[in-house]
Scaffold this active site. Structure first.
Site, PDB file in Angstrom:
ATOM      1  N   VAL A 260       3.384   6.820   8.236  1.00  0.00           N
ATOM      2  CA  VAL A 260       2.785   8.167   8.239  1.00  0.00           C
ATOM      3  C   VAL A 260       3.894   9.147   8.599  1.00  0.00           C
ATOM      4  O   VAL A 260       4.466   9.042   9.680  1.00  0.00           O
ATOM      5  CB  VAL A 260       1.694   8.294   9.341  1.00  0.00           C
ATOM      6  CG1 VAL A 260       0.960   9.614   9.218  1.00  0.00           C
ATOM      7  CG2 VAL A 260       0.720   7.132   9.317  1.00  0.00           C
ATOM      8  N   HIS A 261       4.238  10.051   7.699  1.00  0.00           N
ATOM      9  CA  HIS A 261       5.262  11.034   8.089  1.00  0.00           C
ATOM     10  C   HIS A 261       5.040  12.427   7.540  1.00  0.00           C
ATOM     11  O   HIS A 261       5.752  13.360   7.899  1.00  0.00           O
ATOM     12  CB  HIS A 261       6.660  10.530   7.707  1.00  0.00           C
ATOM     13  CG  HIS A 261       6.995  10.681   6.246  1.00  0.00           C
ATOM     14  ND1 HIS A 261       6.592   9.787   5.288  1.00  0.00           N
ATOM     15  CD2 HIS A 261       7.696  11.630   5.577  1.00  0.00           C
ATOM     16  CE1 HIS A 261       7.030  10.160   4.094  1.00  0.00           C
ATOM     17  NE2 HIS A 261       7.700  11.291   4.235  1.00  0.00           N
ATOM     18  N   ARG A 262       4.043  12.609   6.661  1.00  0.00           N
ATOM     19  CA  ARG A 262       3.829  13.953   6.090  1.00  0.00           C
ATOM     20  C   ARG A 262       3.352  14.920   7.157  1.00  0.00           C
ATOM     21  O   ARG A 262       2.437  14.583   7.931  1.00  0.00           O
ATOM     22  CB  ARG A 262       2.742  13.907   5.014  1.00  0.00           C
ATOM     23  CG  ARG A 262       3.047  13.032   3.866  1.00  0.00           C
ATOM     24  CD  ARG A 262       3.812  13.757   2.789  1.00  0.00           C
ATOM     25  NE  ARG A 262       4.417  12.774   1.917  1.00  0.00           N
ATOM     26  CZ  ARG A 262       5.623  12.858   1.387  1.00  0.00           C
ATOM     27  NH1 ARG A 262       6.376  13.908   1.615  1.00  0.00           N
ATOM     28  NH2 ARG A 262       6.096  11.919   0.617  1.00  0.00           N
TER      29      ARG A 262
ATOM     30  N   ASP B  41       1.475   7.521   3.542  1.00  0.00           N
ATOM     31  CA  ASP B  41       1.451   8.831   2.884  1.00  0.00           C
ATOM     32  C   ASP B  41       2.784   9.090   2.180  1.00  0.00           C
ATOM     33  O   ASP B  41       3.074  10.201   1.762  1.00  0.00           O
ATOM     34  CB  ASP B  41       1.104   9.954   3.870  1.00  0.00           C
ATOM     35  CG  ASP B  41       2.056  10.035   5.052  1.00  0.00           C
ATOM     36  OD1 ASP B  41       3.108   9.344   5.051  1.00  0.00           O
ATOM     37  OD2 ASP B  41       1.757  10.807   5.991  1.00  0.00           O
TER      38      ASP B  41
END
Ligand code: UD1
Ligand code: UDP
Length: 355
Positions: free
Chosen positions: A202-204, A277
């Site tokens: 998850v990095h957005r 993501d």
């Protein structure tokens, strides 16, 4: 031919791994690292473990607001293009490093070539969507990875010098897969050899920068009966700390530092399901035949959805749970992203274009 390639962020190192070695069989390449990613685990490890040529220049821009970061890259790239006089400025993907390279190159003599041209999520709130559109419209030569990307370019009036070569990340995966599977010891170190597990990233900003959204995603994943391995981007760790959630999720998830590409491929190949993501990881899961659950409302990699191997769940706990209990399965034999020979096709096309 003299080529100046611009990279700066993790997925661009993976793409350059596939393409640089091919370009260098016949041509001179100056590799420029903007310094957008600088931590060892987001940058150095890729050069060390994949044998990517050491960058000739590192612009050292580091992290900043989008405007300042892009402006600093633009100013330095302009000077470098002036100094190196390349025939082609070569760009990958949709990061701020891509946009800076496109702007610098377009106003100077060299041709600008864009790999992963024509991708659209149709969500202009994503900084990457702005970067994609502007980079395409500043480019001269286009390497879309799929027919749909060709169509999107055409719908925006871009029909010349468009070459569907397939996806360079497929090349990268085919090049690295065997070494990854034989040499990575990470699964053993994590005690997961032969065990079921989920792999998540998850990095957005959309998922990390809102406490409730990040907590909903991680809480739903942690409730699954299988261990969840989450190599966490520094942005995600920073936010968890800020929200006071880091200790809780360090207990409930297998939170680890980001890993190198070979380890990550090994983790993906054996996972029951990939939850992400990321753009690149949706494709890699698809190539590996591992079900992908995408923590977004839309994707630019729609072919993976059409094939049945990927499902969009946003951050909705019910949708995530449903997807984890009924994982998407690809039902199509189609190869929407080519045959894994994108790098050779790119080199040959560049040669025809420049001559
Ligand atoms: C960038 C790209 C994104 C891509 C991702 C790949 C843009 C707009 N975004 O997002 O498209 O999916 O890279 O991973 O170009 N940080 C560190 N160490 C680093 C780099 C960053 O700690 O080496 C932290 C900093 O707090 C920084 C934050 O991560 O502010 C975000 O970094 P940045 O490069 O701006 O964007 P990414 O989220 O990595
Ligand atoms: N990746 C990696 N280690 C990790 C997470 C990702 O090597 O801990 C690789 C992954 O295999 C893929 C690329 O990084 O090749 C994807 O990058 P990311 O998700 O950061 O960016 P995006 O593709 O979303 O732009």
């Amino acid at each position: 031919m003299n080529i100046l390639s611009v990279v700066g962020a993790r997925p661009q190192f993976v793409k350059a791994f596939a393409v640089s070695q091919e370009l260098r069989t016949r041509h001179d390449e100056v590799l420029v690292h903007t310094g957008q990613h600088y931590d060892e685990e987001l940058s150095g490890v890729f050069f060390d473990t994949l044998g990517i040529p050491k960058p000739d220049y590192n612009l050292g821009v580091g992290s900043d607001s989008h405007g300042k970061q892009t402006a600093e890259m633009l100013a330095q790239l302009e000077e470098l293009i002036e100094k190196e006089q390349p025939d082609v400025v070569f760009l990958y993907g949709d990061t701020n490093s891509t946009l800076a390279g496109a702007l610098a190159g377009a106003k100077m003599d060299p041709a600008v070539a864009h790999v992963e041209a024509g991708l659209r999520s149709h969500n202009r709130d994503m900084p990457e969507e702005i970067n994609r559109i502007l980079s395409d419209h500043a480019s001269d030569l286009f390497f879309p990875p799929s027919e749909r990307a060709v169509e999107y370019l055409a719908s925006e009036g871009i029909t010349e010098n468009v070459h569907n070569v397939g996806d360079v990340m497929y090349d990268a995966l085919l090049l690295a897969q065997e070494t990854a599977l034989t040499e990575s010891t990470l699964l053993t170190e994590l005690g997961l050899d032969g065990e079921p597990y989920l792999l998540a990233t998850v990095h957005r900003p959309r998922n990390t920068d809102e406490r409730e959204r990040l907590e909903a995603i991680l809480d739903t994943l942690a409730a699954d009966s299988r261990p969840v391995v989450l190599p966490a981007h520094p942005r995600t760790v920073e936010r968890l700390e800020q929200y006071g959630l880091l200790d809780e999720f360090e207990e409930r998830l297998t939170l680890i530092d980001p890993v190198g590409y070979l380890d990550f491929v090994a983790l993906q190949a054996d996972a029951n399901i990939v939850v992400t993501d990321s753009g690149g990881i949706q494709k890699e899961a698809f190539f590996l035949g591992v079900p992908c659950v995408t923590l977004r409302e839309e994707t630019e990699w729609t072919e993976t959805i059409d094939a049945g191997g990927n499902v969009l769940v946003g951050a909705d706990p019910d949708a995530i749970r449903d997807a984890l209990s009924n994982p998407p399965q690809s039902t199509s034999d189609a190869e929407p992203y080519g045959d894994g020979n994108a790098a050779v096709k790119i080199r040959q096309t560049l040669e025809r274009y420049v001559e």
